[in-house]
Every structure is written in structure tokens, then in C-alpha cells.
Design a protein around this motif. Structure first.
Motif, mmCIF file in Angstrom:
data_model
loop_
_atom_site.group_PDB
_atom_site.id
_atom_site.type_symbol
_atom_site.label_atom_id
_atom_site.label_comp_id
_atom_site.label_asym_id
_atom_site.label_seq_id
_atom_site.Cartn_x
_atom_site.Cartn_y
_atom_site.Cartn_z
ATOM 1 N N GLN A 1 0.808 -1.213 0.000
ATOM 2 C CA GLN A 1 0.000 0.000 0.000
ATOM 3 C C GLN A 1 0.850 1.276 0.000
ATOM 4 O O GLN A 1 0.299 2.383 -0.039
ATOM 5 C CB GLN A 1 -0.921 0.012 1.227
ATOM 6 C CG GLN A 1 -1.905 -1.154 1.266
ATOM 7 C CD GLN A 1 -2.835 -1.078 2.453
ATOM 8 O OE1 GLN A 1 -3.563 -0.118 2.638
ATOM 9 N NE2 GLN A 1 -2.815 -2.121 3.269
ATOM 10 N N TYR A 2 2.172 1.129 0.050
ATOM 11 C CA TYR A 2 3.039 2.301 0.033
ATOM 12 C C TYR A 2 2.922 3.012 -1.318
ATOM 13 O O TYR A 2 3.059 2.386 -2.378
ATOM 14 C CB TYR A 2 4.498 1.871 0.240
ATOM 15 C CG TYR A 2 4.955 1.911 1.683
ATOM 16 C CD1 TYR A 2 4.094 1.590 2.720
ATOM 17 C CD2 TYR A 2 6.261 2.254 2.007
ATOM 18 C CE1 TYR A 2 4.518 1.619 4.033
ATOM 19 C CE2 TYR A 2 6.706 2.276 3.325
ATOM 20 C CZ TYR A 2 5.824 1.955 4.334
ATOM 21 O OH TYR A 2 6.250 1.985 5.632
ATOM 22 N N ASN A 3 2.702 4.323 -1.280
ATOM 23 C CA ASN A 3 2.762 5.094 -2.511
ATOM 24 C C ASN A 3 4.232 5.411 -2.821
ATOM 25 O O ASN A 3 5.128 5.059 -2.055
ATOM 26 C CB ASN A 3 1.923 6.374 -2.417
ATOM 27 C CG ASN A 3 2.373 7.270 -1.265
ATOM 28 O OD1 ASN A 3 3.516 7.212 -0.807
ATOM 29 N ND2 ASN A 3 1.469 8.117 -0.792
ATOM 30 N N TYR A 4 4.470 6.066 -3.941
ATOM 31 C CA TYR A 4 5.850 6.318 -4.343
ATOM 32 C C TYR A 4 6.607 7.129 -3.300
ATOM 33 O O TYR A 4 7.761 6.821 -2.986
ATOM 34 C CB TYR A 4 5.908 7.044 -5.686
ATOM 35 C CG TYR A 4 7.315 7.493 -5.992
ATOM 36 C CD1 TYR A 4 8.278 6.585 -6.414
ATOM 37 C CD2 TYR A 4 7.692 8.834 -5.802
ATOM 38 C CE1 TYR A 4 9.582 6.987 -6.660
ATOM 39 C CE2 TYR A 4 9.004 9.243 -6.049
ATOM 40 C CZ TYR A 4 9.940 8.311 -6.474
ATOM 41 O OH TYR A 4 11.235 8.704 -6.693
ATOM 42 N N GLN A 5 5.972 8.158 -2.740
ATOM 43 C CA GLN A 5 6.659 9.020 -1.782
ATOM 44 C C GLN A 5 7.137 8.228 -0.568
ATOM 45 O O GLN A 5 8.276 8.407 -0.101
ATOM 46 C CB GLN A 5 5.739 10.166 -1.345
ATOM 47 C CG GLN A 5 5.520 11.245 -2.387
ATOM 48 C CD GLN A 5 4.627 10.781 -3.537
ATOM 49 O OE1 GLN A 5 3.793 9.869 -3.363
ATOM 50 N NE2 GLN A 5 4.791 11.406 -4.693
ATOM 51 N N ASP B 1 3.904 7.011 -10.425
ATOM 52 C CA ASP B 1 2.703 6.229 -10.117
ATOM 53 C C ASP B 1 2.725 4.826 -10.719
ATOM 54 O O ASP B 1 1.803 4.041 -10.520
ATOM 55 C CB ASP B 1 1.445 6.972 -10.570
ATOM 56 C CG ASP B 1 1.427 7.252 -12.073
ATOM 57 O OD1 ASP B 1 2.371 6.822 -12.776
ATOM 58 O OD2 ASP B 1 0.469 7.898 -12.534
ATOM 59 N N GLN C 1 3.011 -1.113 -8.275
ATOM 60 C CA GLN C 1 1.652 -1.468 -8.656
ATOM 61 C C GLN C 1 1.389 -2.966 -8.499
ATOM 62 O O GLN C 1 0.245 -3.407 -8.511
ATOM 63 C CB GLN C 1 1.393 -1.050 -10.107
ATOM 64 C CG GLN C 1 1.373 0.459 -10.307
ATOM 65 C CD GLN C 1 0.285 1.119 -9.475
ATOM 66 O OE1 GLN C 1 -0.891 0.796 -9.605
ATOM 67 N NE2 GLN C 1 0.686 2.045 -8.612
#
Length: 329
Positions: free
Chosen positions: A98-102, A133, A137
Motif C-alpha cells: 500500500q506504500y505510494n511512491y513518496q 505512479d 503497482q
């Protein structure tokens, strides 16, 4: 697998594997080794390391990204027979998937301070043009385990059948004249995940469904046998001192003995040398068969009894022998 070559008689003898603790290593030693040498160990897998676990942090042992930005989550298992630990890597997937790129970039820079941003490093390394983004994924779960660990193989096979991209990368440790050798390979998921186990204990199907007379012949003559190519060549694996459990389809283990190591070839169905067999010393016939269900319950391993012959690990074999002596003789 590593073999000792006997040059004079053109034979091979498989060297026994060792457990990590036998060389006085801990799981963290294995983690450091893999982290420092991932490119050498996994030449077919081009991955960018982004993090390794830190003390007192709920993190995977190792995390890496491939050229597509997919996240690889590694869990090392130094100690065998703890298949429930596989659930830990799935929990890590829930967290870091669930980690986004940041968040992932921040984690990367904690481990590699002074580097460029994660997306820049990936694009430079693989000569691609990923956007932020597009990273993380998809996740892949990799369990690194000792080649002696059967229960983890079972768990990996289960999760694969459920559609989860779970892989098993196997290491084996050998000691030769004081030198420690390490073999590292992927484990191929197939119908029988125990086919490469050779620790001196085997379950052999007596061929009852195809020809009941072969079953009777093995019991009466106290031998282990197999017929025609390629099945008869299983018998060549049986060395002197190996335990063989004779398994009757639909019934279970009906007898067992210890191989004398003397390979013999007989005529079968009017075809010369189509039966390979070895004699079984200390032969014991069971008073009642030990069923497949009981074997699975005793060992905790979901064996598949479709093969002509397959190996089982020492720990499981000892449990089976103990149960037979207490209940089936």
C-alpha cells in the motif's frame, strides 16, 4: 544438488545438506550475505535493492524493485519446519504493497542516503521511463529457505494454487574438507514438490494397481523394485543403509526395510532387465497399513503419492518409524 564423483566406477554420490545452525550462522548472517551478493546469487533476476530489515522494525528481510517497478518482498527462513512464518511475508505485502511512491522513496533514501530519487535510479539502471505512479503497482513474494524444508514448500505450493505470486528460492549448504559450499537456486513448483529430497528415506509404490503380482513379489522376496523406463531408474538412487517404505495404493505403507545397496536387474513381462530391484534387510511387514491420511497427520506434510518413488526428510521418517513400531507391528 551437489554430488561426489567416483571416477573409477562412474557413479555419483549425493552429498548431504547441512542446516544453517550447523555452521554457527544466524538468520541475520544469511540476510547480510544475500543483501551483499544478490546480483551474484540471482543472475537471472535483475533487481534493484531498496531496503533491508532493521532491528525492532516490522519490515521484510529484503525489498527490491524490478524494471517494471514491481516490488519484491523477501522473507528468509533459516530454521526449517515453521511454515506458518510464510504468513509473515503476506503481512508485509499488505503493509508495503500500500506504500505510494513518496513513502517507498523515503524508505529507499533511509537505506541509501545521498542517492538520487528512487524513480531516477530505476530509470537509469534499466534504461526505462517509469513515472512515479507506475512504481509498486504489483508485488511478488519470495521465500528463501533451506532445501531441507518441506513444510515451506507445501505452503508455497498452496499459495501459488490460490493465484498469489509466491516463489521459493532455495539455498543448500554443504561442507567439503572443511570448506563451506553454498548452492542457491529457484524451486520449481510441480505436482510433487518432494521429488529432489534424498536424505536416505524413501516411499516406494508397489505397483499394485498396475500389477498386483509385483506387490506380492516385493513382500515375499523382501525387496524394493520398479519396472520399465524411466520408473525403474528410481531404484538406482537406493544406497546401502537407505530406508524404504513400501506403499500399496489405496492402503498405505505395508512394509519397510533397509536397502542392501546391491542393484539387480531381472526380466519382467518377458523383457530382459526391465525390473530393477534392491534387497531390503531388517524387513518388517506391518500388521495393518499406515494410510496416506495417517502419514500426512504424523508428519504434518501433505505428501502426494502419485510418484513411483519419492524421498522424505529425516524428521518425518523418524516420526513414521516410531508410529509404526508403536502401532503397526
Amino acid at each position: 544438488m551437489l554430488y561426489k564423483l567416483e571416477q573409477k566406477n562412474h557413479t555419483l554420490e549425493r552429498l548431504p545438506g547441512k542446516h544453517l545452525k550447523s555452521i554457527n550462522w544466524k538468520e541475520e548472517d544469511l540476510q547480510i550475505l544475500i543483501y551483499k551478493n544478490l546480483e551474484k546469487l540471482l543472475q537471472d533476476e535483475d533487481l534493484l535493492l531498496i531496503a533491508q530489515s532493521r532491528n525492532w522494525q516490522e519490515e521484510p528481510d529484503i525489498m527490491a524493485l524490478d524494471q517494471n517497478g514491481d516490488l519484491y518482498i523477501f522473507e528468509l527462513k533459516a530454521w526449517e519446519s515453521k511454515d506458518h512464518n510464510l504468513l509473515q511475508v503476506l503481512r508485509y505485502g499488505q503493509i508495503f504493497g500500500q506504500y505510494n511512491y513518496q513513502a517507498l522513496n523515503q524508505l529507499y533514501l533511509k537505506h541509501f542516503p545521498g542517492n538520487k530519487s528512487l524513480v531516477e535510479v530505476i530509470n537509469n539502471k534499466y534504461d526505462v521511463n517509469l513515472e512515479e505512479d507506475q512504481i509498486n503497482q504489483k508485488q511478488h513474494f519470495v521465500i528463501i529457505t533451506n532445501g531441507l524444508d518441506l513444510k515451506t514448500r507445501e505452503a508455497v505450493l498452496y499459495w501459488r494454487t490460490q493465484g498469489l505470486d509466491t516463489q521459493s528460492w532455495i539455498y543448500r549448504i554443504y561442507e567439503v574438507k572443511g570448506d563451506i559450499l553454498l548452492e542457491f537456486d529457484t524451486f520449481e513448483i510441480n505436482e510433487n514438490p518432494y521429488s529432489d529430497i534424498e536424505e536416505g528415506y524413501y516411499i516406494l509404490n508397489t505397483n499394485y494397481n498396475n500389477n498386483p503380482s509385483t506387490h506380492k513379489d516385493m513382500i515375499q522376496k523382501k525387496k524394493a523394485a520398479a519396472y520399465f523406463d524411466p520408473w525403474k531408474r528410481n531404484i538406482t538412487k537406493l544406497k546401502k543403509g537407505n530406508y524404504v517404505f513400501l506403499y500399496q495404493s489405496g492402503k498405505g505403507i505395508v512394509a519397510f526395510g533397509i536397502s542392501n545397496g546391491k542393484l539387480e536387474k531381472n526380466t519382467y513381462e518377458n523383457e530382459p532387465d526391465e525390473e530393477y530391484n534392491v534387497g531390503l534387510n531388517s524387513f518388517k511387514e506391518l500388521s495393518s497399513p499406515l494410510s496416506a491420511k495417517e502419514i500426512k497427520s504424523i508428519t504434518g506434510i501433505n505428501y502426494r503419492f502419485m510418484s513411483t518413488m519419492f524421498g522424505i526428510d529425516i524428521e518425518s521418517a523418524k516420526k513414521v518409524i516410531e508410529h509404526i513400531k508403536e502401532n503397526n507391528l
